[in-house]
Design a protein around this motif. Sequence first.
Motif, mmCIF file in Angstrom:
data_model
loop_
_atom_site.group_PDB
_atom_site.id
_atom_site.type_symbol
_atom_site.label_atom_id
_atom_site.label_comp_id
_atom_site.label_asym_id
_atom_site.label_seq_id
_atom_site.Cartn_x
_atom_site.Cartn_y
_atom_site.Cartn_z
ATOM 1 N N PHE A 1077 0.843 -1.214 0.000
ATOM 2 C CA PHE A 1077 0.000 0.000 0.000
ATOM 3 C C PHE A 1077 0.870 1.253 0.000
ATOM 4 C CE2 PHE A 1077 -2.018 3.491 2.239
ATOM 5 C CZ PHE A 1077 -3.225 3.615 1.577
ATOM 6 N N PHE A 1078 1.839 1.308 0.887
ATOM 7 C CA PHE A 1078 2.678 2.500 0.986
ATOM 8 C C PHE A 1078 3.658 2.622 -0.175
ATOM 9 C CE2 PHE A 1078 1.371 2.378 5.514
ATOM 10 C CZ PHE A 1078 0.975 3.697 5.650
ATOM 11 N N ASP A 1079 4.008 1.525 -0.793
ATOM 12 C CA ASP A 1079 4.905 1.581 -1.953
ATOM 13 C C ASP A 1079 4.168 1.893 -3.245
ATOM 14 O OD1 ASP A 1079 7.126 1.109 -0.455
ATOM 15 O OD2 ASP A 1079 7.166 -1.068 -0.813
ATOM 16 N N ARG A 1080 2.830 1.834 -3.197
ATOM 17 C CA ARG A 1080 2.030 2.097 -4.403
ATOM 18 C C ARG A 1080 2.175 3.571 -4.806
ATOM 19 N NH1 ARG A 1080 -3.903 1.506 -3.090
ATOM 20 N NH2 ARG A 1080 -3.158 -0.536 -2.386
ATOM 21 N N PRO A 1081 2.559 3.870 -6.045
ATOM 22 C CA PRO A 1081 2.725 5.282 -6.447
ATOM 23 C C PRO A 1081 1.388 6.019 -6.505
ATOM 24 C CG PRO A 1081 2.970 3.854 -8.351
ATOM 25 C CD PRO A 1081 2.872 2.948 -7.150
ATOM 26 N N VAL A 1082 1.414 7.295 -6.154
ATOM 27 C CA VAL A 1082 0.227 8.156 -6.213
ATOM 28 C C VAL A 1082 0.481 9.240 -7.251
ATOM 29 C CG1 VAL A 1082 -1.337 9.644 -4.917
ATOM 30 C CG2 VAL A 1082 -0.225 7.701 -3.778
ATOM 31 N N ASP A 1083 -0.480 9.500 -8.115
ATOM 32 C CA ASP A 1083 -0.336 10.468 -9.203
ATOM 33 C C ASP A 1083 -0.442 11.890 -8.643
ATOM 34 O OD1 ASP A 1083 -0.234 11.886 -11.512
ATOM 35 O OD2 ASP A 1083 -1.944 10.915 -12.484
ATOM 36 N N ILE A 1084 0.701 12.550 -8.451
ATOM 37 C CA ILE A 1084 0.714 13.910 -7.916
ATOM 38 C C ILE A 1084 0.093 14.904 -8.893
ATOM 39 C CG2 ILE A 1084 3.076 14.190 -8.758
ATOM 40 C CD1 ILE A 1084 1.539 15.997 -5.743
ATOM 41 N N ASP A 1085 0.264 14.667 -10.203
ATOM 42 C CA ASP A 1085 -0.292 15.597 -11.195
ATOM 43 C C ASP A 1085 -1.816 15.620 -11.133
ATOM 44 O OD1 ASP A 1085 2.240 16.322 -12.247
ATOM 45 O OD2 ASP A 1085 2.282 14.452 -13.397
ATOM 46 N N ALA A 1086 -2.425 14.446 -10.973
ATOM 47 C CA ALA A 1086 -3.882 14.391 -10.861
ATOM 48 C C ALA A 1086 -4.359 15.105 -9.600
ATOM 49 C CB ALA A 1086 -4.349 12.937 -10.860
ATOM 50 N N LYS A 1087 -3.620 14.905 -8.501
ATOM 51 C CA LYS A 1087 -3.974 15.573 -7.248
ATOM 52 C C LYS A 1087 -3.899 17.093 -7.391
ATOM 53 C CE LYS A 1087 -4.899 12.939 -3.570
ATOM 54 N NZ LYS A 1087 -5.933 13.241 -2.568
ATOM 55 N N VAL A 1088 -2.840 17.561 -8.033
ATOM 56 C CA VAL A 1088 -2.674 19.005 -8.230
ATOM 57 C C VAL A 1088 -3.793 19.558 -9.105
ATOM 58 C CG1 VAL A 1088 -1.212 20.746 -9.330
ATOM 59 C CG2 VAL A 1088 -0.188 19.011 -7.854
ATOM 60 N N GLY A 1089 -4.143 18.811 -10.165
ATOM 61 C CA GLY A 1089 -5.230 19.262 -11.037
ATOM 62 C C GLY A 1089 -6.546 19.388 -10.302
ATOM 63 N N ARG A 1090 -6.860 18.400 -9.467
ATOM 64 C CA ARG A 1090 -8.106 18.472 -8.688
ATOM 65 C C ARG A 1090 -8.045 19.606 -7.659
ATOM 66 N NH1 ARG A 1090 -7.752 12.730 -9.251
ATOM 67 N NH2 ARG A 1090 -6.621 12.524 -7.269
ATOM 68 N N ALA A 1091 -6.873 19.822 -7.090
ATOM 69 C CA ALA A 1091 -6.724 20.887 -6.098
ATOM 70 C C ALA A 1091 -6.926 22.257 -6.729
ATOM 71 C CB ALA A 1091 -5.348 20.806 -5.443
ATOM 72 N N GLN A 1092 -6.463 22.445 -7.967
ATOM 73 C CA GLN A 1092 -6.635 23.729 -8.645
ATOM 74 C C GLN A 1092 -8.106 24.059 -8.842
ATOM 75 O OE1 GLN A 1092 -4.314 22.899 -12.136
ATOM 76 N NE2 GLN A 1092 -2.454 23.835 -11.319
ATOM 77 N N VAL A 1093 -8.900 23.035 -9.108
ATOM 78 C CA VAL A 1093 -10.340 23.242 -9.305
ATOM 79 C C VAL A 1093 -11.047 23.449 -7.968
ATOM 80 C CG1 VAL A 1093 -12.468 22.192 -10.153
ATOM 81 C CG2 VAL A 1093 -10.331 21.907 -11.438
ATOM 82 N N ALA A 1094 -10.635 22.681 -6.970
ATOM 83 C CA ALA A 1094 -11.367 22.669 -5.698
ATOM 84 C C ALA A 1094 -10.937 23.758 -4.736
ATOM 85 C CB ALA A 1094 -11.186 21.301 -5.023
ATOM 86 N N GLN A 1095 -9.767 24.375 -4.964
ATOM 87 C CA GLN A 1095 -9.219 25.308 -3.974
ATOM 88 C C GLN A 1095 -10.158 26.471 -3.683
ATOM 89 O OE1 GLN A 1095 -5.519 27.252 -5.139
ATOM 90 N NE2 GLN A 1095 -4.742 27.086 -3.056
ATOM 91 N N LEU A 1096 -10.643 27.108 -4.738
ATOM 92 C CA LEU A 1096 -11.540 28.252 -4.559
ATOM 93 C C LEU A 1096 -12.920 27.811 -4.110
ATOM 94 C CD1 LEU A 1096 -11.368 31.297 -4.814
ATOM 95 C CD2 LEU A 1096 -12.197 31.102 -7.145
ATOM 96 N N LYS A 1097 -13.395 26.682 -4.627
ATOM 97 C CA LYS A 1097 -14.722 26.197 -4.241
ATOM 98 C C LYS A 1097 -14.754 25.809 -2.772
ATOM 99 C CE LYS A 1097 -16.330 24.607 -8.755
ATOM 100 N NZ LYS A 1097 -16.844 23.464 -9.542
ATOM 101 N N LEU A 1098 -13.644 25.256 -2.283
ATOM 102 C CA LEU A 1098 -13.585 24.881 -0.872
ATOM 103 C C LEU A 1098 -13.732 26.104 0.003
ATOM 104 C CD1 LEU A 1098 -13.178 22.388 0.914
ATOM 105 C CD2 LEU A 1098 -10.743 22.920 0.963
#
Length: 1102
Positions: A1077-1098
């Motif tokens: 589980f901890f060695d499984r890679p996480v897509d940082i680019d996807a996270k950043v993209g979602r954060a850009q959309v959600a930052q102002l809405k949050l």
Amino acid sequence: MWLKPEEILLKNAFKLWVTENDNEYFVLQRRRGYGEGGGGLTGLLVGTLDTVLDSTSKVAPFRILHHTPDSQVYWSIACGVTKEEIVQHWDWLQQNIMRTLSVFDSSEDITSFVQGKIRGLIAEEGKTSLVLEDDPEKFREAHLRFEKWFELPAEEKLVTYYSCSYWKGKVPCQGWLYLSTNFLCFYSYLLGSEVKLVLSWGEIWRLEKTSNVILTESIHVVAHGEDHYFSMLLHLNETFVIMEQLADYAIKRLFDKEAFEREPALSDPLQITKRGLEANAKSAQFRTFFRLPKEENLLEVHESFLWVPFSHFNTLGKICLSENYLCFASQDGSQCHVIIPMREVVNVEKPDSSSRALTVCVRGKKALRFSEVRDYKRLVNTIRSRCGISPSPQHSASSEAIRGECQSLINHFEDNPEDVTLMVGQKDSSKAVSTEALMTVFHPQDVENLDPKMLKEKMKEQSWNIHFTEYGRGTSMFFTRKTRDLIVRGVPEALRGELWMLFSGAVNDMATHPGYYTELVEQSLGTSTLATDEIERDLHRSLPEHPAFQSDTGISALRRVLTAYASRNPKIGYCQAMNILTSVLLLYAKEEEAFWLLVAVCERMLPDYFNRRIIGALVDQAVFEDLIRENLPQLVEHMTDLSFFSSVSLSWFLTLFISVLPIESAVNVVDCFFYDGIKAILQLGLAVLDYNMEALIRCHDDAEAVTILNKFFDSVTNKDSPLPPTVQQAPVGNNEKSSHVKVDISELIREAYEKYGQIRSEEVESSRKRNKLFVIQTLEDTTKQNVIRVVSQEVRFNTSQLDELYNLFKRQHFLSCYWTMKSPALLHHDPSLAYLEQYQLGFQQFSVLFSLLEPWAFCTYKSTLSLWVFRLIDENQDGLVNFKEFCSALDTLYSGSFTNKLKFLFKLHLPPEFDLPEDGVIRKSPERGRGKVDLQAYLKQWQNEILKKEETIKDLPRINQTQFIQFSKTLYNIFHGDPEEESLYRAVAHVTSLLLRMEEVGRRLQEPSSPPASTKPAHAATEESSAEDASTTPESSDTSSSHNSQDAGADFSDMEWSFSFEQVLASLLNEPVIVSFFDRPVDIDAKVGRAQVAQLKLKANK
């Protein structure tokens, strides 16, 4: 939202509305294309109409109509964005209106009552929020659309809106442009194609009016490297001014707070209105033109004629009235203007009502007659009230005597217009100044000296005395084209200080602040700050060749002036180049006058020049480059990169040519500067380049060009200067330099005015605003690149990812600043700090951003766990997290090894080393000029960082019972929602059980006597039960694990147990499902993209 009742003849025209509910007097309708059953061709058409047409009924998806049974006319009375909102209005009508309507006999009375009630509700709602808007009803409708389309936080203040076309590629989209306090927004919906644009004012690089073959006139906006064009605006100039004001407002508030704090009118972002921005722009232009203090605001403007006695005719112009000044500027090309301080006004009379005239009598036997003033009675009363002059007949005999004297003066003035003696003023005297100008002390004029230079000096003085006789002297002098001609020829040494004070407006500052300078000197002398240390270091570098600054007299005066100003304005404190400028001011002005001249230069005439980033000088260099492109095309063709001129000309702007010209020539430049402002420096710079055009075109590199300009400046002389050789600054160099053709400064200045005098001050100010955006954003981009370069060496994110993360981090900082002036992040933002420290997040801002970016969604907004993360990564424990600390934490969680990730989670649950105060910030950086920096502390901290060894797993303290339970709960939170959630929960339970057994065995081996045999089975049974519960009920794993672990701890309440990190790590490594589980890679680019959309809405949903 309640609406002003508006008549609708067809309640369901073209079947665009669907009735949801109705009764005898009201109908609730839904817009077709919205809600259930929406879509299709009708929905597309309706959406297009909603965007293009400016009507609330065609925008809000729900509405309520009022009607009576015997009438076909319907009245719109309410609308809503959501069904909940409109149902709330419907219920209110049912409960409060329906029963009342039964008492009326006629339909007219029912309709009249309903309309009156609705208008009353609107008036009640708009008492506070819409009182400053020109058309509250239309503004309410626009604000409704703005909220619906862009979903910005409720605090965001809409300023104004316009219909326009937005060019997306080569296709224009017709829609609506919304300008709010912090954002530029555009919305268009045409036949199913939706265009939505939201730009922060703080992200805009360029804002300008342009035109080309396709677009006759448009507004060009550059942001994020993209071009945006807005055209077909009905009021393009008005729109551009508002956009320019909002962009400038954002720049000052977010990036350049030193300038912003001087504008209290714009201090509250929730109170900004279109009317307020327009008034602020006019006041700024008014203060700049007349060189008035920053506290003055333009209150009234009146067209009128002013009788000009030296020309014997009436000149058309405008009277501009502020709190403490009455000003007049001509509009007929005569370049005549006059400034009358209210403190100088003796009386105001209305001698001729037929010509709508008034006469203002000023001290010094002066009278100014204004005629054809439309509202002259109100103007007279306003001036009288501001001057404290009573219009009533009961006032004292002395006032009557003054009035009689003024009346006789007026009569004499009208009968004898050729008597120019009436225009003679009196020189102001100051009792507070105890020293003389240094030039009079170290170079007193010899009256009997009749050499040619002194004779020419006397002729200059005589010319100015004649000018004073005709145009007046002192604060109420007429400024005309003749005044500028005399300035260009050169100001006599004896009058230089007086005229500098007059032209800069410093004379008014000093008159309204008696004793202020003396108090500052008493307060500041003897203090020890960073500013005073820098001042002491530079005192003997200020015109060291001049006798005045080779003695204690000049050095002491310079120290007092600079220290007093650093005390007055700690935001600036002291900056290099201020010492050179102040030295020249002290030569020709008394000490207190030199102080007020320095105030005028630093705070009005050269704004933002004297700070760490010298933004003002960089802006004016950009203006200079624009003027070079426009006026010197040959030079541009040869030197395509004009940045060379920026580096060369920096000292020209910072020191007004004092550092590059001999002192006897430089003072002539300063004369022009105090009269014409920065325009004079720009003109002279162009003239210098023009004079050396051929030589510059022939040069092969920058070094050769610098040599050419240095030789030229050494050759500039002042052939009329009466100063002796001991005072004049001789050029230092070889025979080649001395053989260079001499250039007289008066001729150079005259040529500058002849060739480039067409440059208007208004154009320079407009260019300043346009280039300031680009300069600020360039500096911000440099900061970002430097931060990314430092951080990239310590994390595994690539440059593109760090760029996106930095933008998110910086935007989160600004989101805490947009709607308040007192956020910790904004208060502690200091551009003078190191790059990494300029943008930092307090706990609340960090919590929001970290919850959007952390890989496993285990930290919710403002949770206890997010506070622990914040404490852990705040290395210097100042209550603020910088970008490097933030990225280091994310890098560990995204790219760290299994051991590093586990170590991070383990350290979260160790006891904190400090507690945050209520505001989330522990310290504030010292202000420049006020707090002294402890260099020893900085060096010690730097040494500790260098010597700090890398932390090993053996250095970590043991985790106790309570912390271990919370650690287990954190693992459960991390695994929640994963496809292998149940296996992960079972693995955690197994590890927990194993660790507790290991701890128990360890304790038994250490204790002299073993515990009762019955303890082990009971304890083991408890842990097995815990493991079983965890594996069978993953949904309640947090609770079950917590309770069972607490029960286990209760069995051993008499002996606390703890685990080392090595034990925890070894146990978890035996669980493959957890390791994978901890060695499984996480897509940082996807996270950043979602954060850009959600930052102002949050932020909007809070």
